[in-house]
Scaffold this active site. Sequence first.
Site, short mmCIF file in Angstrom:
data_model
loop_
_atom_site.label_atom_id
_atom_site.label_comp_id
_atom_site.label_asym_id
_atom_site.label_seq_id
_atom_site.Cartn_x
_atom_site.Cartn_y
_atom_site.Cartn_z
N ASP A 88 -11.14 21.00 -4.06
CA ASP A 88 -11.79 22.07 -3.30
C ASP A 88 -13.01 22.56 -4.07
O ASP A 88 -12.92 22.85 -5.26
CB ASP A 88 -10.82 23.24 -3.06
CG ASP A 88 -11.45 24.23 -2.08
OD1 ASP A 88 -11.70 23.82 -0.94
OD2 ASP A 88 -11.71 25.38 -2.48
N ASP A 494 -8.03 -21.04 17.99
CA ASP A 494 -7.08 -21.58 17.00
C ASP A 494 -6.57 -22.94 17.48
O ASP A 494 -6.83 -23.35 18.62
CB ASP A 494 -5.92 -20.60 16.77
CG ASP A 494 -5.44 -20.65 15.31
OD1 ASP A 494 -5.34 -21.77 14.77
OD2 ASP A 494 -5.17 -19.59 14.73
N GLY A 520 -8.75 -25.13 19.78
CA GLY A 520 -9.73 -26.02 19.15
C GLY A 520 -9.58 -25.97 17.64
O GLY A 520 -8.84 -25.14 17.11
N ASP A 521 -10.29 -26.87 16.98
CA ASP A 521 -10.22 -26.95 15.52
C ASP A 521 -11.57 -26.47 14.98
O ASP A 521 -12.61 -27.07 15.29
CB ASP A 521 -9.98 -28.43 15.16
CG ASP A 521 -9.90 -28.64 13.66
OD1 ASP A 521 -10.44 -27.80 12.92
OD2 ASP A 521 -9.33 -29.65 13.24
N PHE A 522 -11.55 -25.38 14.22
CA PHE A 522 -12.86 -24.82 13.84
C PHE A 522 -13.63 -25.70 12.86
O PHE A 522 -14.80 -25.47 12.61
CB PHE A 522 -12.78 -23.35 13.39
CG PHE A 522 -11.82 -23.00 12.28
CD1 PHE A 522 -11.69 -23.75 11.15
CD2 PHE A 522 -11.06 -21.83 12.40
CE1 PHE A 522 -10.81 -23.40 10.13
CE2 PHE A 522 -10.17 -21.46 11.39
CZ PHE A 522 -10.05 -22.26 10.24
N ARG A 537 -8.45 -13.77 6.64
CA ARG A 537 -7.54 -14.49 5.75
C ARG A 537 -7.68 -16.01 5.91
O ARG A 537 -6.70 -16.74 5.97
CB ARG A 537 -6.09 -14.05 6.01
CG ARG A 537 -5.87 -12.57 5.76
CD ARG A 537 -4.45 -12.14 5.95
NE ARG A 537 -3.65 -12.48 4.79
CZ ARG A 537 -2.55 -13.23 4.85
NH1 ARG A 537 -2.14 -13.76 5.97
NH2 ARG A 537 -1.87 -13.47 3.76
C1 LIG Z 1 -22.46 22.56 -3.25
C2 LIG Z 1 -22.23 21.26 -2.53
C3 LIG Z 1 -21.07 21.04 -1.81
N1 LIG Z 1 -20.87 19.86 -1.16
C4 LIG Z 1 -19.65 19.60 -0.38
C5 LIG Z 1 -18.48 19.03 -1.18
C6 LIG Z 1 -17.31 19.31 -0.26
O1 LIG Z 1 -17.16 18.20 0.63
C7 LIG Z 1 -17.75 20.53 0.52
C8 LIG Z 1 -16.91 21.74 0.18
O2 LIG Z 1 -15.83 21.82 1.04
P1 LIG Z 1 -14.33 21.54 0.63
O3 LIG Z 1 -13.49 22.49 1.40
O4 LIG Z 1 -14.17 21.48 -0.85
O5 LIG Z 1 -14.09 20.04 1.15
P2 LIG Z 1 -14.22 19.45 2.60
O6 LIG Z 1 -13.96 20.48 3.65
O7 LIG Z 1 -15.55 18.70 2.70
O8 LIG Z 1 -13.08 18.34 2.59
P3 LIG Z 1 -11.50 18.59 2.41
O9 LIG Z 1 -11.19 20.05 2.56
O10 LIG Z 1 -10.88 17.75 3.47
O11 LIG Z 1 -11.21 18.09 1.03
O12 LIG Z 1 -19.10 20.79 0.15
C9 LIG Z 1 -21.85 18.87 -1.20
O13 LIG Z 1 -21.67 17.79 -0.60
N2 LIG Z 1 -22.99 19.07 -1.93
C10 LIG Z 1 -23.23 20.22 -2.58
O14 LIG Z 1 -24.30 20.34 -3.23
#
Ligand SMILES: Cc1cn([C@H]2C[C@H](O)[C@@H](COP(=O)(O)OP(=O)(O)OP(=O)(O)O)O2)c(=O)[nH]c1=O
Length: 632
Positions: A88, A494, A520-522, A537
Amino acid sequence: MVLNPVLGKLVSKRVVLASASPRRQEILTNVGLRFEVVPSWFKETLEKSSFAAPYEYAVETAKQKALEVANRMHVKHLRTPDVVIGADTIVTVDEQILEKPVDKQDAYRMLSRLNGKEHSVFTGVAIIHCSSKDNQLETEVTDFYEETKVKFSDLSEELLWEYIHSGEPMDKAGGYGIQALGGMLVEYVHGDFLNVVGFPLNHFCKKLAELYYPPPKHNVQHKKYDSIPSVDTFENLSDGESESSDFTEHKGASKLDSSGMCSSGAICNSENNSSIKTGFTVPLENQNGVSESAAKLPSKILELMDGFRASKAMFVASKLKMFDHLKDKGPLKAVDIANEVGTSVCGTERLLDACAALGLLEKTPQGYSNTDSANTYLTSDGECSLHGYIIHSNDHIWPLFTNLESAVKEGSRQNHRAFGKKAEDLFKDYYHSQEVKQRFMAAMHSIAQLTARDVATAFDLSRFKSACDLGGCTGALAHELGQIYPNLKVTVFDLPEVIANTSYFQPPGQNTAPVTFISGDFFKDDLPEADLYILSRILHDWPDEKIHVLLSKISAVCKPGSALLVAEIVLDEQKTHPPRAVLQSLSMTEGKQRSGSEYKQLLEKYGFTNVQIKITGNLLDAVLCFKKNLSP
Ligand SMILES: Cc1cn([C@H]2C[C@H](O)[C@@H](COP(=O)(O)OP(=O)(O)OP(=O)(O)O)O2)c(=O)[nH]c1=O
């Protein structure tokens, strides 16, 4: 590569990133980590005022995000991951926490507060090791945070609004994205740049190093108690040097001793460690303070020593259709199953107990019953049945592997030793024996079903009107493509004897888009017209001469702008990960597994360009490339 030992520790684990943030996915993908993405449903609504410091809020939110995913996967999908990573990111200015703006006005309020000032960006990260005991989820949480200071220039109102109208601020903490247009607002950054973008990679790797490579105990008395990881750099880590750490690794467990201390003496996760497991082996010290390796438990080696017994137990229980019987009638006693299947009671009891020990069955006083995973994957009619592939592994791959020593000595496949027949004669069996053919097709079908979604969604294929899956066997991938891209006309090409047997594998009901089967045969026949060709695969199985024929043909029929989608396991550049692919190579087919750069080189050689590689983190990766425009 020096980082390999740290991230390599996650290779054999089922890793889940509990985040919808594309930035986090990119940062971790770029360093070769393989993971699934399961965005968290945890609402970021914790009471901010209840936290003494802003970073505590970010750490707790990260933890709750990850725990929600771990619980959901365990309960709903019954696929307990090994490691779940949550994060977060918040911005703090004047002791206020800024998250993502709810609308443009909110973005304006945030950016105005940041204007001309220095602020902090905190990312809280939680690494959750999960295990399942008696169907209960057990978790061990390791968490930490990283702070980066960012200063904005003095910005005009006009510029702020122009930036807001770009749309960039909306999904970003503090209302800006430093990695894109927002970079223009920033005067300086002190600290980890990636932390601002959403994931403090450096600190994350140090945390992993601390968990998986605890330094010897003799450092304990002298080490300062702090939250900084005990391994400060990765340069001194290599698999060779870290041998002892390998031996002390315990599945899903952080290295804590019974006092809750890291063996380094640092208080593990002084930032917030929610569960502490005891009983880990730490090196003992003798009277001279020199550590001894007496207590080291080579758990990895013990696991490998027993791995073949576990595989065979599952194979035999599958072959005897024990999971099928238990699905319909469980819980059953060993004697009842033995009677149904026609096996000895004592042997059956031992096998069922082994399956219970391996977590495939549950044992209660009423008898044995399938776990949900067994119902889903091990029964022959399970939703994602792997039964076909397991029988193929038992009947075909196991005998080859029992001759691995000769295979290595001679450098060739051991069909003659394993089956008393040469490869050509075995191939004739395939033509003539309905049973062998169906077993092989069932094996391919079960793997294709499991991987189809990953392959079909690795890239946006909606621009294509027609696709031809070369060697597409039962059409499992073709059907998935039809589901995801309803406007795509999909053909499976195939061998005639394969096409003649596909009806058994077709999905029930009328709701699926029609797939056309052409025989068919590729290597020899004309290929059907399409603007997307697919080889899933196929390439790893054939020698270079055959691949030359096949890719030359595809390249010749591909119009400029048409594409080729290759689904294979893509090896890392060292060609030691992922282990599944490396172990598959031991079957000694005339083909080989390739790394990303090798696929790129191969495809470019046949006139394909813009080669894009997507590591899905699951069983199959995908490579998409386009036929070059003819030069003017
Ligand atoms: C300050 C800053 C934040 N961010 C982004 C990072 C995080 O994705 C977002 C902050 O929100 P978060 O709540 O941390 O993350 P999210 O909502 O994107 O994803 P989730 O909760 O599913 O993990 O801001 C940037 O991309 N660049 C920046 O410079």
